[in-house]
Design an enzyme around this catalytic site. Structure first.
Site, short mmCIF file in Angstrom:
data_model
loop_
_atom_site.label_atom_id
_atom_site.label_comp_id
_atom_site.label_asym_id
_atom_site.label_seq_id
_atom_site.Cartn_x
_atom_site.Cartn_y
_atom_site.Cartn_z
N HIS A 298 73.92 20.76 73.84
CA HIS A 298 74.93 21.19 73.16
C HIS A 298 75.84 22.18 73.69
O HIS A 298 76.65 22.80 72.96
CB HIS A 298 74.28 21.72 71.91
N LYS A 483 83.85 29.31 62.01
CA LYS A 483 82.98 28.72 62.93
C LYS A 483 82.20 30.12 63.80
O LYS A 483 82.95 31.40 63.43
CB LYS A 483 83.72 28.08 64.14
N ARG A 484 80.98 30.09 64.47
CA ARG A 484 80.62 31.12 65.30
C ARG A 484 81.77 31.88 65.78
O ARG A 484 82.62 31.16 66.52
CB ARG A 484 79.79 30.65 66.07
N LYS A 489 85.92 30.21 71.56
CA LYS A 489 86.60 29.38 70.36
C LYS A 489 87.92 30.13 70.12
O LYS A 489 88.72 29.38 69.23
CB LYS A 489 85.55 29.65 69.08
N THR A 591 81.74 20.56 64.74
CA THR A 591 81.30 19.71 63.51
C THR A 591 82.04 19.99 62.48
O THR A 591 82.35 19.34 61.44
CB THR A 591 79.75 19.78 63.30
N LYS A 595 84.22 18.34 59.18
CA LYS A 595 83.91 18.56 57.92
C LYS A 595 85.70 18.84 57.18
O LYS A 595 85.77 18.35 56.15
CB LYS A 595 83.16 19.98 57.65
C1 26V Z 1 74.70 30.72 71.49
C2 26V Z 1 74.15 31.74 71.22
C3 26V Z 1 74.84 33.03 71.79
C4 26V Z 1 74.21 34.31 71.02
C5 26V Z 1 72.91 34.20 70.79
C6 26V Z 1 72.18 33.10 70.28
C7 26V Z 1 73.06 31.83 70.90
C8 26V Z 1 72.47 30.71 70.48
C9 26V Z 1 72.97 29.56 70.58
C10 26V Z 1 73.90 29.49 71.30
C11 26V Z 1 74.68 28.24 71.60
C12 26V Z 1 73.76 26.99 71.48
C13 26V Z 1 74.37 25.74 71.37
C14 26V Z 1 75.25 25.17 70.27
O1 26V Z 1 75.07 25.93 69.20
N1 26V Z 1 75.97 24.52 70.59
C15 26V Z 1 77.16 23.89 69.44
O2 26V Z 1 76.34 22.70 69.23
C16 26V Z 1 76.98 22.12 68.15
C17 26V Z 1 76.27 20.75 67.60
O3 26V Z 1 76.25 19.83 68.71
C18 26V Z 1 78.56 21.56 68.74
O4 26V Z 1 79.17 20.82 67.74
C19 26V Z 1 78.97 22.77 69.07
O5 26V Z 1 80.18 22.49 69.82
C20 26V Z 1 78.32 23.65 69.93
O6 26V Z 1 78.66 24.77 70.31
#
Ligand code: 26V
Length: 745
Positions: A298, A483-484, A489, A591, A595
């Site tokens: 991801h 979004k996050r 981003k 995503t 939406k």
């Molecule tokens: C990032 C971080 C950063 C800070 C602390 C915790 C944390 C945990 C996870 C992540 C990123 C994980 C990967 C993620 O969420 N990817 C997203 O996945 C979506 C579903 O496939 C996708 O639509 C997004 O583009 C992608 O960023």
């Protein structure tokens, strides 16, 4: 399930003298009785989804909709004098932090609705993603004690299925909580809660505890192993009961999907069990694992690709460290026998620089590895897993993400759903592509759709007024970036673009500007300083504009607090424009973009992630694509110098100067740090995300939107075209693809 019986039960529920919480529990439990009555035995072959995040949001309305009783329930209780909307105060189950977790929730929904046996495994965190408040422009985090007030009537505790999970220094009980997912089939999301000593219970306390200390890293490793081992342990035990130690049928009955690398310890635990407990040789166990596991990536961000220090793993999970090391050697031998060059085996190695590369374990063991949008999968093949792709191209495939139209259209935009019902009958509810039949140049349809958009905008405005105490500008175009919060981003770039528009307005350069409201919603990870600085900057800009009588009738910025699934439901339905402006190559898919599209927002976006496929389906002419492409960015190479670039573009320099010239005051240097991120090398190169490079093209795109919005018929047509061409982005399609191409269920 007996619908009439359920409605009868509703009618018999006494509302007087009951609190909302009591009623919530009573109604929910009536639904649960019906649902659980339906959950039968599991089929021969099932898929299991391993995810550290599930962003389920509010289950109440979703489940009533799934049961087909939502509208009747509303009426039944309204007649008794109770408004079901009171349950809009129920906390979201926010056991996830963003796209990856919400995707898992959408996939469970679509699998159940398609009748695919997909079972989820994860962690039942005591606290979900923090609740966010904005105080003096800054993010303040509060614990999300999501069970405190309303409880969790949608899960069943299953102590009869407890599993013991062993660490070097303690044994922890994993207690399953089963949440049924209702559809054509009733599937289960099983979340494990850690019980035992105080130390043990910490494991399921928080989502993503900070991992900047050794202690934090150990806790993360424990979490990941905890739920992976509980799940694998349970499935293997159940299998052995039936077949004994002959594991050859295991892959016929089980297919595992690793949602990113967070559950890769499941691979190690599987190999450990088969070799240590059931005496298979490692190569034999690996053969079985290779037929069972699959991996979805991801993100390509290096900081998010997990690598665990082998010494740390050794300390808490010695047998797991040992098996991973043996796996490393076995893979090496296999690659050497094939005569692969050294650089390539080094790139694919499981142990690299004293660490376990969890992604390399996943790629080695998985039958299928997939990215989540076309461009992302291409990048996986060409850049991230080059060597592995070179040697096994058949392993890699794309499954573009999708979102469930049940939550993201039927539930959040009943008006639009009714519009489809009126024009198409009910068939589209089971077959979303049918909405393409709507004629987008039909005057009646356009007028009706325009009214729906206005209604949803008014509802959103009322909601923001209630939650934030802010009145949105009338007759404005609503532009959302939700979004996050992450540098890639580029919420920061949007902030600078808004400032550019602000100056242009003040300088009288935009006499015909249509009022515009920018709506931001975002949480910044607790330890992510720069992301928090961007939140502050956005709020400072909001304040500057609100206090400037020259522009505050034309321009407005709102940063909503505590953006979550439920807030998203309002924002995606009530926005005109969707901002998807990531640096090309960085957003795996997105995503939220889907939406918003599904609800008829046009996209202002870069050629990144699923945006590319969105404009492929809905037409570039109906959206606003701008900015550097992946190829252009690659071609720039080291040649891009943001300092020089700003000097050459006074329209840029004027806005970036505000970060350092005291426009916003900045005693603590937070905005100055943002300027540093643009002009100096910090932990990344100067302007690593090409914020300045794409800034003026973004401004132009926004001004074009603002201009075209004036021609309401033209603009609404673009919106309707987007809404009616969003069917590809249904998670029903994505799940069907997983089921057919990967899971064979
Ligand atoms: C990032 C971080 C950063 C800070 C602390 C915790 C944390 C945990 C996870 C992540 C990123 C994980 C990967 C993620 O969420 N990817 C997203 O996945 C979506 C579903 O496939 C996708 O639509 C997004 O583009 C992608 O960023």
């Amino acid at each position: 399930m007996d619908r009439d019986r359920l409605l009868e039960t509703f009618k018999n529920i006494e509302v007087t003298d009951k609190t909302a919480v009591e009623l919530y529990k009573e109604i929910s439990s009536a639904c649960m009785d019906e649902i659980m009555g339906e959950s039968g035995k599991t089929p021969e072959r099932c898929a299991y989804y391993f995810s550290v995040e599930y962003l389920m949001g509010r289950m109440f309305f979703n489940n009533l909709l799934a049961l087909g009783v939502l509208n009747e329930a509303r009426e039944i209780f309204a007649r008794k004098g109770f408004d079901l909307n009171a349950f809009e105060d129920v906390e979201d189950a926010a056991l996830g932090n963003g796209g990856l977790g919400r995707l898992a929730a959408c996939y469970l929904d679509s699998a159940a609705n398609g009748g695919y046996p997909l079972y989820g495994f994860g962690i039942r965190y005591k606290y979900g993603l923090f609740r966010q408040k904005i105080v003096e422009g800054e993010q303040v985090e509060e614990a999300d004690d999501w069970l405190k007030t309303w409880g969790d009537p949608w899960s069943v505790r299953r102590e009869d299925e407890n599993v013991e999970v062993k660490f070097a220094d303690m044994t922890v009980t994993a207690v399953p909580y089963d949440m049924p997912i209702y559809g054509k089939s009733v599937n289960i999301l099983r979340l494990f809660q850690a019980e035992g000593s105080e130390e043990a219970e910490k494991i399921s306390e928080y989502l993503y505890p900070a991992d900047d200390t050794e202690e934090g890293k150990i806790l993360r490793i424990r979490q990941e192993y905890f739920f992976s081992a509980a799940a694998v342990g349970q499935l293997v035990k159940r299998y052995v009961k039936q077949y004994g130690r002959n594991f050859s049928h295991f892959p016929e009955q089980h297919v595992f999907q690793l949602n990113d690398t967070h559950a890769v310890f499941a691979v190690a635990e599987f190999l450990r069990l088969l070799t240590k407990e059931y005496r298979l040789t490692l190569p034999h166990a690996v053969e079985i694992a290779k037929q069972t596991f699959n991996y979805t990536n991801h993100t390509i961000l290096p900081e998010a690709l997990e690598c665990w220090d082998s010494k740390l793993v050794e300390k808490v999970l010695p047998e797991i460290a040992h098996i991973l090391t043996r796996l490393h050697l076995l893979a090496k031998r296999e690659w050497n026998a094939c005569g692969y060059p050294k650089e390539e085996t080094a790139e694919m190695s499981i142990v690299r620089g004293g660490k376990f590369s969890m992604a390399n374990v996943a790629v080695y063991i998985s039958g299928r590895v997939n990215g989540v949008a076309e461009i992302h999968t291409k990048i996986l093949k060409e850049r991230l897993f080059t060597a592995a792709y070179g040697h096994a191209p058949e392993k890699f495939l794309n499954v573009t993400n999708g979102v469930t139209q049940r939550r993201w259209l039927m539930l959040c935009n009943e008006e639009l759903a009714n519009f489809y019902d009126t024009r198409l009958g009910h068939g589209w509810r089971k077959n979303l592509p049918a909405i393409e039949e709507i004629a987008c140049d039909d005057g009646d349809a356009l007028a009706a759709f325009a009214r729906i958009k206005e209604t949803k905008k008014a509802q959103l405005a009322a909601y923001i007024e209630k939650r934030e105490g802010i009145t949105l500008l009338p007759d404005a175009v609503y532009i959302a970036q939700v979004k996050r919060l992450h540098e890639y981003k580029r919420q920061f770039m949007t902030a600078l673009a808004i400032l550019r528009i602000y100056f242009d307005l003040k300088e009288g350069k935009l006499p015909d500007f249509t009022p515009a409201v920018f709506i931001f919603g975002a949480k910044a990870a607790g330890s992510y300083k720069r992301a928090k600085e961007i939140i502050l900057f956005l709020n400072k800009i909001a304040e500057l504009i609100a206090n400037d009588a020259e522009v505050n009738g034309k321009l407005q910025v709102v940063f909503v607090q505590n953006y979550d699934v439920s807030y998203a439901e309002k924002i995606v339905a009530g926005s005109d424009v969707s901002l998807q402006v990531s640096t090309a190559g960085f957003e795996a898919s997105g995503t939220g973009n889907m939406k918003l599209m599904m609800n008829g927002a046009v996209t202002v976006g870069t050629m990144d992630g699923a945006n590319i496929e969105i404009v492929e389906k809905a037409g570039k002419e109906n959206n606003y694509i701008f900015g550097a492409t992946v190829e252009e960015i690659n071609a720039l190479g080291g040649k891009y110098d943001p300092v020089k670039f700003a000097e050459e573009h006074p329209r840029i320099k004027q806005v970036t100067d505000t970060l350092t010239d005291g426009t916003f005051g900045d005693a603590d240097g937070k905005l100055k740090d943002l300027a540093s991120s643009l002009f100096e090398e910090t932990y990344n190169r100067a302007d690593h995300y090409y914020v300045l490079y794409d800034l003026l093209p973004l401004v132009d795109a926004l001004l074009k939107v603002d201009e075209e919005y004036k021609d309401r018929t033209l603009f609404v047509k673009k919106q309707l075209f987007n809404a009616t061409h969003a069917a590809f982005f249904s998670s029903d399609r994505a799940i069907r693809t997983y089921a057919e191409k990967i899971w064979k269920i």
